[in-house]
Every structure is written in C-alpha cells, then in structure tokens.
Design a protein around this motif. Sequence first.
Motif, PDB file in Angstrom:
ATOM      1  N   GLN A   1      47.062  48.429  39.370  1.00  0.00           N
ATOM      2  CA  GLN A   1      46.265  49.184  40.325  1.00  0.00           C
ATOM      3  C   GLN A   1      45.485  48.199  41.187  1.00  0.00           C
ATOM      4  OE1 GLN A   1      44.212  51.529  37.274  1.00  0.00           O
ATOM      5  NE2 GLN A   1      45.097  53.385  38.119  1.00  0.00           N
ATOM      6  N   ASP A   2      45.148  48.633  42.386  1.00  0.00           N
ATOM      7  CA  ASP A   2      44.299  47.821  43.258  1.00  0.00           C
ATOM      8  C   ASP A   2      42.836  48.158  42.992  1.00  0.00           C
ATOM      9  OD1 ASP A   2      46.177  46.313  44.948  1.00  0.00           O
ATOM     10  OD2 ASP A   2      46.829  48.301  45.596  1.00  0.00           O
ATOM     11  N   VAL A   3      41.995  47.155  43.077  1.00  0.00           N
ATOM     12  CA  VAL A   3      40.563  47.338  42.859  1.00  0.00           C
ATOM     13  C   VAL A   3      39.823  46.774  44.077  1.00  0.00           C
ATOM     14  CG1 VAL A   3      38.608  46.916  41.334  1.00  0.00           C
ATOM     15  CG2 VAL A   3      40.915  47.049  40.380  1.00  0.00           C
ATOM     16  N   ILE A   4      39.032  47.603  44.706  1.00  0.00           N
ATOM     17  CA  ILE A   4      38.238  47.196  45.869  1.00  0.00           C
ATOM     18  C   ILE A   4      36.782  47.181  45.454  1.00  0.00           C
ATOM     19  CG2 ILE A   4      37.692  47.632  48.280  1.00  0.00           C
ATOM     20  CD1 ILE A   4      40.636  47.080  47.731  1.00  0.00           C
ATOM     21  N   ILE A   5      36.109  46.052  45.687  1.00  0.00           N
ATOM     22  CA  ILE A   5      34.703  45.900  45.312  1.00  0.00           C
ATOM     23  C   ILE A   5      33.858  45.879  46.577  1.00  0.00           C
ATOM     24  CG2 ILE A   5      32.970  44.428  44.222  1.00  0.00           C
ATOM     25  CD1 ILE A   5      36.569  44.119  43.138  1.00  0.00           C
ATOM     26  N   PHE A   6      32.874  46.748  46.625  1.00  0.00           N
ATOM     27  CA  PHE A   6      31.913  46.814  47.721  1.00  0.00           C
ATOM     28  C   PHE A   6      30.532  46.456  47.184  1.00  0.00           C
ATOM     29  CE2 PHE A   6      35.134  50.082  48.548  1.00  0.00           C
ATOM     30  CZ  PHE A   6      35.500  49.823  49.869  1.00  0.00           C
ATOM     31  N   ARG A   7      29.659  46.065  48.107  1.00  0.00           N
ATOM     32  CA  ARG A   7      28.266  45.793  47.745  1.00  0.00           C
ATOM     33  C   ARG A   7      27.352  46.553  48.679  1.00  0.00           C
ATOM     34  NH1 ARG A   7      23.981  42.122  48.633  1.00  0.00           N
ATOM     35  NH2 ARG A   7      25.058  41.022  50.307  1.00  0.00           N
ATOM     36  N   ARG A   8      26.267  47.061  48.128  1.00  0.00           N
ATOM     37  CA  ARG A   8      25.246  47.687  48.954  1.00  0.00           C
ATOM     38  C   ARG A   8      24.279  46.616  49.421  1.00  0.00           C
ATOM     39  NH1 ARG A   8      20.581  52.174  47.302  1.00  0.00           N
ATOM     40  NH2 ARG A   8      19.494  52.074  49.307  1.00  0.00           N
ATOM     41  N   ASP A   9      24.076  46.535  50.724  1.00  0.00           N
ATOM     42  CA  ASP A   9      23.163  45.542  51.272  1.00  0.00           C
ATOM     43  C   ASP A   9      21.718  45.915  50.974  1.00  0.00           C
ATOM     44  OD1 ASP A   9      25.168  43.972  52.310  1.00  0.00           O
ATOM     45  OD2 ASP A   9      25.193  45.002  54.234  1.00  0.00           O
ATOM     46  N   GLY A  10      20.846  44.919  51.154  1.00  0.00           N
ATOM     47  CA  GLY A  10      19.419  45.177  51.012  1.00  0.00           C
ATOM     48  C   GLY A  10      18.792  44.567  49.790  1.00  0.00           C
ATOM     49  N   GLY A  11      19.541  43.863  48.991  1.00  0.00           N
ATOM     50  CA  GLY A  11      19.000  43.225  47.799  1.00  0.00           C
ATOM     51  C   GLY A  11      19.883  42.076  47.382  1.00  0.00           C
ATOM     52  N   ARG A  12      19.418  41.317  46.437  1.00  0.00           N
ATOM     53  CA  ARG A  12      20.171  40.165  45.959  1.00  0.00           C
ATOM     54  C   ARG A  12      21.249  40.623  44.986  1.00  0.00           C
ATOM     55  NH1 ARG A  12      17.679  34.686  43.108  1.00  0.00           N
ATOM     56  NH2 ARG A  12      19.677  33.568  42.925  1.00  0.00           N
ATOM     57  N   ALA A  13      22.472  40.233  45.273  1.00  0.00           N
ATOM     58  CA  ALA A  13      23.587  40.608  44.402  1.00  0.00           C
ATOM     59  C   ALA A  13      23.763  39.594  43.291  1.00  0.00           C
ATOM     60  CB  ALA A  13      24.880  40.714  45.214  1.00  0.00           C
ATOM     61  N   ARG A  14      24.147  40.076  42.126  1.00  0.00           N
ATOM     62  CA  ARG A  14      24.473  39.174  41.026  1.00  0.00           C
ATOM     63  C   ARG A  14      25.873  38.613  41.228  1.00  0.00           C
ATOM     64  NH1 ARG A  14      22.966  43.500  36.437  1.00  0.00           N
ATOM     65  NH2 ARG A  14      20.688  43.409  36.527  1.00  0.00           N
ATOM     66  N   GLU A  15      26.049  37.390  40.830  1.00  0.00           N
ATOM     67  CA  GLU A  15      27.386  36.811  40.850  1.00  0.00           C
ATOM     68  C   GLU A  15      28.203  37.399  39.708  1.00  0.00           C
ATOM     69  OE1 GLU A  15      29.025  34.761  42.910  1.00  0.00           O
ATOM     70  OE2 GLU A  15      27.314  34.979  44.253  1.00  0.00           O
ATOM     71  N   PRO A  16      29.404  37.921  40.012  1.00  0.00           N
ATOM     72  CA  PRO A  16      30.239  38.446  38.914  1.00  0.00           C
ATOM     73  C   PRO A  16      30.654  37.341  37.977  1.00  0.00           C
ATOM     74  CG  PRO A  16      31.484  38.326  40.954  1.00  0.00           C
ATOM     75  CD  PRO A  16      30.052  38.029  41.308  1.00  0.00           C
ATOM     76  N   ARG A  17      30.775  37.689  36.701  1.00  0.00           N
ATOM     77  CA  ARG A  17      31.186  36.726  35.681  1.00  0.00           C
ATOM     78  C   ARG A  17      32.475  37.206  35.041  1.00  0.00           C
ATOM     79  NH1 ARG A  17      31.157  36.286  30.210  1.00  0.00           N
ATOM     80  NH2 ARG A  17      30.811  34.223  29.283  1.00  0.00           N
ATOM     81  N   THR A  18      33.513  36.385  35.117  1.00  0.00           N
ATOM     82  CA  THR A  18      34.781  36.754  34.512  1.00  0.00           C
ATOM     83  C   THR A  18      34.674  36.669  32.999  1.00  0.00           C
ATOM     84  OG1 THR A  18      35.955  35.886  36.423  1.00  0.00           O
ATOM     85  CG2 THR A  18      37.247  36.240  34.412  1.00  0.00           C
ATOM     86  N   PRO A  19      35.036  37.733  32.289  1.00  0.00           N
ATOM     87  CA  PRO A  19      34.970  37.688  30.817  1.00  0.00           C
ATOM     88  C   PRO A  19      35.887  36.609  30.251  1.00  0.00           C
ATOM     89  CG  PRO A  19      35.248  39.935  31.599  1.00  0.00           C
ATOM     90  CD  PRO A  19      35.459  39.031  32.775  1.00  0.00           C
ATOM     91  N   ASP A  20      35.524  36.098  29.085  1.00  0.00           N
ATOM     92  CA  ASP A  20      36.395  35.153  28.411  1.00  0.00           C
ATOM     93  C   ASP A  20      37.718  35.828  28.073  1.00  0.00           C
ATOM     94  OD1 ASP A  20      34.382  33.273  28.474  1.00  0.00           O
ATOM     95  OD2 ASP A  20      33.539  33.947  26.557  1.00  0.00           O
ATOM     96  N   PRO A  21      38.839  35.092  28.135  1.00  0.00           N
ATOM     97  CA  PRO A  21      40.129  35.722  27.814  1.00  0.00           C
ATOM     98  C   PRO A  21      40.160  36.161  26.366  1.00  0.00           C
ATOM     99  CG  PRO A  21      40.356  33.338  28.011  1.00  0.00           C
ATOM    100  CD  PRO A  21      38.979  33.681  28.481  1.00  0.00           C
ATOM    101  N   PRO A  22      40.664  37.381  26.117  1.00  0.00           N
ATOM    102  CA  PRO A  22      40.737  37.869  24.734  1.00  0.00           C
ATOM    103  C   PRO A  22      41.861  37.181  23.987  1.00  0.00           C
ATOM    104  CG  PRO A  22      41.749  39.443  26.215  1.00  0.00           C
ATOM    105  CD  PRO A  22      41.154  38.355  27.075  1.00  0.00           C
ATOM    106  N   PRO A  23      41.878  37.244  22.646  1.00  0.00           N
ATOM    107  CA  PRO A  23      43.005  36.706  21.885  1.00  0.00           C
ATOM    108  C   PRO A  23      44.274  37.473  22.190  1.00  0.00           C
ATOM    109  CG  PRO A  23      41.536  37.971  20.474  1.00  0.00           C
ATOM    110  CD  PRO A  23      40.832  37.817  21.794  1.00  0.00           C
TER     111      PRO A  23
END
Length: 274
Positions: free
Chosen positions: A233-255
């Motif tokens: 599936q495609d995933v589109i990420i949007f951000r709402r302006d007006g505040g400081r956004a957190r940097e996304p963190r990629t989860p550690d790869p699972p076993p």
Amino acid sequence: MTAEPETWRRDGRWATVWPTGRRSVAAQHTAGGYPPVPPHAGGAVSPEVAAYAVAIYSQAGDTVCDPDCGPGTVVAEAVRARRHAVGISRDPDGWEAARAALTAVKAQGAPGDGMILDELPDRRSWTGLGPIDLVLTAIGPPDDPADPGGPAGARLRARLASYRDLPRPGGHLVVVAAYHVAGVDLASEVAAAGRDAGWRPVQRCVALTAVPYTRLLGTARPPARARAYPVHQDVIIFRRDGGRAREPRTPDPPPLAPAPHAALDSVTSDRSAA
C-alpha cells in the motif's frame, strides 16, 4: 493537482519501504484477535502497518486518532503500544466492531487506553484525551472511479480538510492508500487533495502487505491467484504547520520470526528508557 512543485519529493526518505509484510494479513489478524479480512483488501490498515506507523510517528503516552476507524485496527495497535487512542465510526456496525477490537486488546493486557466515538468531535464537544499527536487512517478505493466527486473530487478534499483541527500544531496525518485501484493512482490524488486542503505533504512511503516471492530468500511460491493481488500500500505523510515537528524514528528491524507485537514492544521500551 496544484501547479506547485512537489519539493517534498526531494526528501531523502522519499519512497521509504516499510517492512510490514513479514506475515500475511490473515496471519496478523489471527495473531491479534481481529476478524479475518481478505488479503487483497485495499481499504483497510493491516495490524503491522498500523503498528509501524504508530511506532515511527508517535511516542508512548501520545494520543493517536483514526477518524474513520473501520474495524478498529489502528486504535487497538495504538493501545498495545502504550498510546492513548481515539477511534471514530459513524456506522453502527463499524462502531461495534471497533469497540470489540478495543475490548479484546484490553483483555489481552494492552497498557494504553482508548475510546470509540460515533462522530467527529468539534471544538464545542471535544472532551478527549488532549491534543492529538498522530492522525492515522486509511482511504480505500472509490465505489466508482469515474465519479467526478470521487477520489480526486471535492469529497476527498473535504474529508482531509475535516481532519485539520484534530492534530496539534506540528502533528502528523498518515494516510494509508490502496495501490493503483482500477487504474487510479490514489496516493497521488490523496497527496494533491491534502495539499489543497491545507496540509503539508512531507513523505511518501511503501508499506509491504505480503512477502514477495524470491528464490534467494527461500520464500514459498504463492498460488497464481494470490500473485494478482497488490503486495503493498502507499502511505502519504502530511504535517500540520504551526509547531515543531518531531523527527520520525524508524523502528529497529524485528527478528526473522517475531512473536506478535514483539518488535513494537521493543521500540516502546527503548523510548521509555530514553
């Protein structure tokens, strides 16, 4: 589509692939206690896709909202990950299914808390769990792709515009879109409609929904009928302006053979320790 250049495509994380297809969708639903869904269902968020998005774009204690929660998968996975969760379903049957999913994960010991509402809150009625950090939802194929009010029309823009007041400034909206349904590039239309509705698109990803067949990895050859289904599936990420956004963190790869939700619990524990 607006005439503005898609500067967001120059982000180094463009077209990131999410490793969310290590188990079949049916196996994910069985492990999570959800009712089964067809493996080719394009208008639903699988448990692994929901868990991965929650792990990247929120932290323990944050509030996650699915404003069209369907069977409640997003709410259930957010509660498993120690988040507050709010699901909204105007359909009585959908409301019951989402409530059942939330009740099931709480009975299994999920540490978060959640609620299922029957309408989108407004400023006068909202008495929820505080500012929403992540809005995560799915947009499936239109009933009629030729309908001028369909995916590229006013209804899609109005739907995304109705989510504008949900997240806190700097919060994210993550939309999981079915891949090229009936010849329609739904993800691109979601990106354009979101921009027109006032969202800032910041990233586009690919979320795997099935393990691709390769001789090198030794995966089993799928039956001919299964190969006709989309495997992502495609995933589109949007951000709402007006505040400081957190940097996304990629989860550690699972076993290679993870226990259900083990990878997500590991990510949450790492963040709590930090």
